[in-house]
Design a protein around this motif. Sequence first.
Motif, PDB file in Angstrom:
ATOM      1  N   ILE A 696       0.220 -13.131  62.738  1.00  0.00           N
ATOM      2  CA  ILE A 696       0.215 -12.511  61.410  1.00  0.00           C
ATOM      3  C   ILE A 696       0.193 -13.590  60.323  1.00  0.00           C
ATOM      4  CG2 ILE A 696       1.549 -11.086  59.813  1.00  0.00           C
ATOM      5  CD1 ILE A 696       2.573  -9.529  62.256  1.00  0.00           C
ATOM      6  N   LEU A 697       0.978 -14.649  60.503  1.00  0.00           N
ATOM      7  CA  LEU A 697       1.036 -15.713  59.494  1.00  0.00           C
ATOM      8  C   LEU A 697      -0.283 -16.484  59.398  1.00  0.00           C
ATOM      9  CD1 LEU A 697       4.588 -17.238  60.161  1.00  0.00           C
ATOM     10  CD2 LEU A 697       3.851 -16.060  58.075  1.00  0.00           C
ATOM     11  N   ASN A 698      -0.827 -16.859  60.556  1.00  0.00           N
ATOM     12  CA  ASN A 698      -1.940 -17.818  60.568  1.00  0.00           C
ATOM     13  C   ASN A 698      -3.288 -17.205  60.906  1.00  0.00           C
ATOM     14  OD1 ASN A 698      -0.010 -20.030  60.244  1.00  0.00           O
ATOM     15  ND2 ASN A 698       0.567 -19.587  62.352  1.00  0.00           N
ATOM     16  N   GLY A 699      -3.292 -15.988  61.461  1.00  0.00           N
ATOM     17  CA  GLY A 699      -4.550 -15.411  61.893  1.00  0.00           C
ATOM     18  C   GLY A 699      -5.092 -16.146  63.100  1.00  0.00           C
ATOM     19  N   ILE A 700      -6.376 -15.935  63.365  1.00  0.00           N
ATOM     20  CA  ILE A 700      -7.074 -16.654  64.434  1.00  0.00           C
ATOM     21  C   ILE A 700      -8.275 -17.312  63.777  1.00  0.00           C
ATOM     22  CG2 ILE A 700      -8.235 -16.467  66.665  1.00  0.00           C
ATOM     23  CD1 ILE A 700      -6.563 -14.023  67.268  1.00  0.00           C
ATOM     24  N   GLN A 701      -8.097 -18.539  63.341  1.00  0.00           N
ATOM     25  CA  GLN A 701      -9.140 -19.254  62.608  1.00  0.00           C
ATOM     26  C   GLN A 701     -10.150 -19.913  63.533  1.00  0.00           C
ATOM     27  OE1 GLN A 701      -9.102 -18.819  59.346  1.00  0.00           O
ATOM     28  NE2 GLN A 701      -7.175 -17.685  59.562  1.00  0.00           N
ATOM     29  N   ALA A 702      -9.741 -20.240  64.755  1.00  0.00           N
ATOM     30  CA  ALA A 702     -10.638 -20.897  65.717  1.00  0.00           C
ATOM     31  C   ALA A 702     -10.576 -20.113  67.018  1.00  0.00           C
ATOM     32  CB  ALA A 702     -10.232 -22.354  65.935  1.00  0.00           C
ATOM     33  N   PRO A 703     -11.295 -18.993  67.110  1.00  0.00           N
ATOM     34  CA  PRO A 703     -11.216 -18.166  68.322  1.00  0.00           C
ATOM     35  C   PRO A 703     -11.762 -18.904  69.533  1.00  0.00           C
ATOM     36  CG  PRO A 703     -13.027 -17.443  66.931  1.00  0.00           C
ATOM     37  CD  PRO A 703     -12.275 -18.463  66.144  1.00  0.00           C
ATOM     38  N   ALA A 704     -11.323 -18.472  70.696  1.00  0.00           N
ATOM     39  CA  ALA A 704     -11.805 -19.089  71.929  1.00  0.00           C
ATOM     40  C   ALA A 704     -13.298 -18.901  72.086  1.00  0.00           C
ATOM     41  CB  ALA A 704     -11.064 -18.486  73.128  1.00  0.00           C
ATOM     42  N   ASP A 705     -13.825 -17.841  71.531  1.00  0.00           N
ATOM     43  CA  ASP A 705     -15.258 -17.558  71.601  1.00  0.00           C
ATOM     44  C   ASP A 705     -15.651 -16.903  70.278  1.00  0.00           C
ATOM     45  OD1 ASP A 705     -17.808 -16.562  72.043  1.00  0.00           O
ATOM     46  OD2 ASP A 705     -17.419 -16.028  74.121  1.00  0.00           O
ATOM     47  N   ASP A 706     -16.728 -17.393  69.655  1.00  0.00           N
ATOM     48  CA  ASP A 706     -17.137 -16.839  68.360  1.00  0.00           C
ATOM     49  C   ASP A 706     -17.408 -15.344  68.435  1.00  0.00           C
ATOM     50  OD1 ASP A 706     -16.884 -19.276  67.185  1.00  0.00           O
ATOM     51  OD2 ASP A 706     -19.014 -19.777  67.249  1.00  0.00           O
ATOM     52  N   ALA A 707     -17.817 -14.864  69.618  1.00  0.00           N
ATOM     53  CA  ALA A 707     -18.111 -13.439  69.751  1.00  0.00           C
ATOM     54  C   ALA A 707     -16.864 -12.577  69.593  1.00  0.00           C
ATOM     55  CB  ALA A 707     -18.763 -13.166  71.110  1.00  0.00           C
ATOM     56  N   LEU A 708     -15.693 -13.178  69.751  1.00  0.00           N
ATOM     57  CA  LEU A 708     -14.463 -12.409  69.604  1.00  0.00           C
ATOM     58  C   LEU A 708     -14.155 -12.109  68.153  1.00  0.00           C
ATOM     59  CD1 LEU A 708     -12.199 -14.281  72.178  1.00  0.00           C
ATOM     60  CD2 LEU A 708     -13.367 -12.098  72.491  1.00  0.00           C
ATOM     61  N   GLY A 709     -14.689 -12.892  67.246  1.00  0.00           N
ATOM     62  CA  GLY A 709     -14.431 -12.690  65.832  1.00  0.00           C
ATOM     63  C   GLY A 709     -13.181 -13.407  65.367  1.00  0.00           C
ATOM     64  N   TYR A 710     -13.025 -13.486  64.063  1.00  0.00           N
ATOM     65  CA  TYR A 710     -11.914 -14.189  63.420  1.00  0.00           C
ATOM     66  C   TYR A 710     -10.920 -13.179  62.863  1.00  0.00           C
ATOM     67  CZ  TYR A 710     -15.038 -18.202  63.646  1.00  0.00           C
ATOM     68  OH  TYR A 710     -15.864 -19.205  64.092  1.00  0.00           O
ATOM     69  N   MET A 711      -9.698 -13.641  62.701  1.00  0.00           N
ATOM     70  CA  MET A 711      -8.681 -12.813  62.069  1.00  0.00           C
ATOM     71  C   MET A 711      -8.073 -13.606  60.924  1.00  0.00           C
ATOM     72  SD  MET A 711      -5.141 -11.212  63.605  1.00  0.00           S
ATOM     73  CE  MET A 711      -3.794 -10.807  62.472  1.00  0.00           C
ATOM     74  N   PRO A 712      -8.002 -13.027  59.743  1.00  0.00           N
ATOM     75  CA  PRO A 712      -7.401 -13.761  58.617  1.00  0.00           C
ATOM     76  C   PRO A 712      -5.893 -13.852  58.781  1.00  0.00           C
ATOM     77  CG  PRO A 712      -7.925 -11.532  57.953  1.00  0.00           C
ATOM     78  CD  PRO A 712      -8.485 -11.692  59.338  1.00  0.00           C
ATOM     79  N   GLY A 713      -5.312 -14.872  58.217  1.00  0.00           N
ATOM     80  CA  GLY A 713      -3.867 -14.997  58.192  1.00  0.00           C
ATOM     81  C   GLY A 713      -3.299 -14.330  56.946  1.00  0.00           C
ATOM     82  N   PHE A 714      -2.088 -13.806  57.064  1.00  0.00           N
ATOM     83  CA  PHE A 714      -1.455 -13.092  55.955  1.00  0.00           C
ATOM     84  C   PHE A 714      -0.217 -13.821  55.449  1.00  0.00           C
ATOM     85  CE2 PHE A 714      -3.873  -9.974  58.308  1.00  0.00           C
ATOM     86  CZ  PHE A 714      -4.512  -9.246  57.314  1.00  0.00           C
ATOM     87  N   GLY A 715      -0.091 -15.112  55.806  1.00  0.00           N
ATOM     88  CA  GLY A 715       1.073 -15.869  55.372  1.00  0.00           C
ATOM     89  C   GLY A 715       1.170 -16.014  53.871  1.00  0.00           C
ATOM     90  N   ASN A 716       0.032 -16.004  53.178  1.00  0.00           N
ATOM     91  CA  ASN A 716       0.044 -16.173  51.724  1.00  0.00           C
ATOM     92  C   ASN A 716       0.127 -14.853  50.969  1.00  0.00           C
ATOM     93  OD1 ASN A 716      -0.173 -18.973  51.917  1.00  0.00           O
ATOM     94  ND2 ASN A 716      -2.407 -18.877  52.060  1.00  0.00           N
ATOM     95  N   SER A 717       0.017 -13.732  51.671  1.00  0.00           N
ATOM     96  CA  SER A 717       0.034 -12.440  50.980  1.00  0.00           C
ATOM     97  C   SER A 717       1.224 -11.565  51.363  1.00  0.00           C
ATOM     98  CB  SER A 717      -1.265 -11.672  51.270  1.00  0.00           C
ATOM     99  OG  SER A 717      -1.485 -11.555  52.667  1.00  0.00           O
ATOM    100  N   LEU A 718       1.922 -11.902  52.430  1.00  0.00           N
ATOM    101  CA  LEU A 718       3.102 -11.140  52.844  1.00  0.00           C
ATOM    102  C   LEU A 718       4.303 -12.068  52.870  1.00  0.00           C
ATOM    103  CD1 LEU A 718       1.646  -9.054  55.843  1.00  0.00           C
ATOM    104  CD2 LEU A 718       1.931  -8.316  53.470  1.00  0.00           C
ATOM    105  N   ASP A 719       5.428 -11.603  52.342  1.00  0.00           N
ATOM    106  CA  ASP A 719       6.640 -12.421  52.409  1.00  0.00           C
ATOM    107  C   ASP A 719       7.371 -12.145  53.719  1.00  0.00           C
ATOM    108  OD1 ASP A 719       8.061 -10.024  52.114  1.00  0.00           O
ATOM    109  OD2 ASP A 719       8.307 -10.296  49.955  1.00  0.00           O
ATOM    110  N   ASP A 720       8.478 -12.853  53.939  1.00  0.00           N
ATOM    111  CA  ASP A 720       9.188 -12.745  55.210  1.00  0.00           C
ATOM    112  C   ASP A 720       9.688 -11.330  55.467  1.00  0.00           C
ATOM    113  OD1 ASP A 720       8.685 -15.407  55.383  1.00  0.00           O
ATOM    114  OD2 ASP A 720      10.752 -16.079  55.062  1.00  0.00           O
ATOM    115  N   ARG A 721      10.186 -10.670  54.399  1.00  0.00           N
ATOM    116  CA  ARG A 721      10.695  -9.306  54.595  1.00  0.00           C
ATOM    117  C   ARG A 721       9.583  -8.354  54.984  1.00  0.00           C
ATOM    118  NH1 ARG A 721      10.489  -4.875  51.963  1.00  0.00           N
ATOM    119  NH2 ARG A 721       9.493  -5.871  50.159  1.00  0.00           N
TER     120      ARG A 721
END
Length: 758
Positions: A696-721
Amino acid sequence: RPVCVASRPPLPATLALRAADLAAGPVLCSPQPWAMRPSLARLLARSGPAPASGHATVLGDGPVRAQASSHALLHASVDELNAAQVFAGESLWHERALAAGEDPVDWRLRHLADARGRELARQVVEQAAMDDAAAPRDGLLRGSGFATAQVRCEAEDGSERMVWSAWVAEVAIQPATGAIEVTRVVAGHDSQDLRPAQGATTRLAITRQQPERLAEARRLIGAPAAFDDWRAATPAAANGATDALAMAAPTPPDVVRAGRLDLDGVATLPAAAAIANAIADATGVRLRQAPFDAGQLRLALADRRAARRGALRRGWGWLAAGAASVATLATALWPLKPALPLTAGPDPSLYSAQAIERGRLVAAAGDCVACHTAPGGARNAGGLALETPFGTIYSTNITPDPRTGIGRWSFAAFERAMRQGVHQDGRQLYPAFPYTAYAKLSDADMQALYGYLMSQPAVAATPPRTELGFPFNLRPLLAGWNLLFHDPKPFTPDPSQDAQWNRGAYLVEGAGHCAACHSPRNALGAQKGGLDYLAGGQAEGWNAPALNQLASGERAWSGEELYQYLRTGYSPRHGVAAGPMAPVIHGLAELPDSDLRAIVTYLTALPGRARAMPAEAPPRPTAAATSTAPASAATASAAASEAITLRRASGERIYQNACAVCHEPGSGPTLFGAKPLLAQNTNLHAASPDNLIQVILNGIQAPADDALGYMPGFGNSLDDRQIGDLIDYLRARFAPEEEAWPVDTTTIGRLRQHAQQQ
């Protein structure tokens, strides 16, 4: 029954077999001049009398079986019968010499009647003696064997020629397991008159340590030596049969052909007999079948050890063994290691394309580039910060740069670092560099890896210097750590397991160094063994799940699921490879399917410690119990229930706004590559939420395979709570059978801070 041998194929007019031939027995026809009597090798290989049968099996390009209806044997390979004859005859010469109390080599040379063959054999033996070096004192049984062969062949002009070949082979045998390794080969052949156009001069060729010869010799050792073979396994015969004495080596692509003679096939005929004689020299055990069975040898050695045990206890051997052990212990404990001389660097052209390719695969299996490449830096130029409980360690430059890399390292320095954890300059290396696993590499893989790294582009880059606090900055202390926790011996295959299991064990325990992340560690940072081996660990702030119980438990992996995950980085029932595992998938993508299947075979066979079941949750209070409970307890329970309801409502809103578009099952198209189903995701069912928080914090910026797609990280938009509310909702909805995680914003903050430091 008698056998009629036809030295030439019958003419078309005589294809019908005569009644007399059918009555006499099988008719063996070949397009080559055999002049063969029934194979002595077959008789020697049988434990009882040869059966009275017209059937025979010969392994050439494929299994060929006699047809009972016609009593005729189909065409068989001349090379195979020649190999069987040489194996039997040369083994017999060795036995006769020992029975006569003679040196086997001298005895054989004296009985070679042909002057040319005797001269060739003498030169091969002399060359082997010149190259001989003192055997290391490593507890292995070592022996040397000699064998020779002569074959009558047909040259280009139709005339017959005699060709000689001779071998000296040396072996090293692990007495505890029977594992056999061919350590040295000196081979020679005499090709006089094979090409009349070039003149009738004797051409004598003697090779020492030629890779092709060593490879041919090692193929005769059988499955236990195949653990470091990077090629696909040879398919088994269709009928499942194996001829123990059909052992002609495959023809290399650059085979020398003269007339109708495949010279390489002749040159390798003595290989099996030389190795068998070397095994007998080392152990006193005569193996009569090739490929040679390490399991059979192990049992024979165990019987001999049991018979000698009483005498050894009374002898002086124990004193010598104790002195050797003390010397070895003192060497290991001595903290100051000498620097090994720098060299001008190897010439990469000395390594064949096949050796460099093999080294590339070893590097891919070891995922060298993942740890030796800093973010935004050049490949293998070092500088990656590795967080450990003892401080930050920076990876080194392993490109062949002569000043900042390993370009001037000799192979001896490289091997010492890989097996013993000692730098070229004598410094002890920190075990964050997994030399504890790389020590298991075979000699051939170590050489190939060295050649590959030295053939890569040199990059001048000086990584930051590792500076740990006291006392971890005292590198000589690592000599004691190595004594306690490091075994520098190469991988030894288990003769009780098949070749695929051993191959998987070699990859997982050696180059793959899976335990570096997936095994727990003790207080001194050493990997735990036994039932804790691969029982789960920590890596870069991520939980590395247990690998020793994959085939059991509630969420067991099937072999095919695990294979697909290792091949693609994704399993529909378990999720997507993320964090430190994604680069591992990149490396595994370079390996052949056979290697991934071997890894699956090994991992799914591991007997792991049963997973500890969570403590049983206290029963929820019933209405009656609630009515009799103190008012204060009832009020507290109601407040807690309301807090959970509000938290999960907040988590659901966050999920619908940020996650549902990609993860909600059955709604909308798949927008970015794979659409992982959270109800089956391993992270949602884990005992700890750490990996889910990381994603959730970091997403998946470097997937094992490009076909799997990327996931954005939400560390900058969601706080700890908010992240705490989200993971609580995800757990309750998609893994309701699991116990709820404690909502701990301290853990979330710690993982957030760790990610920001990367």
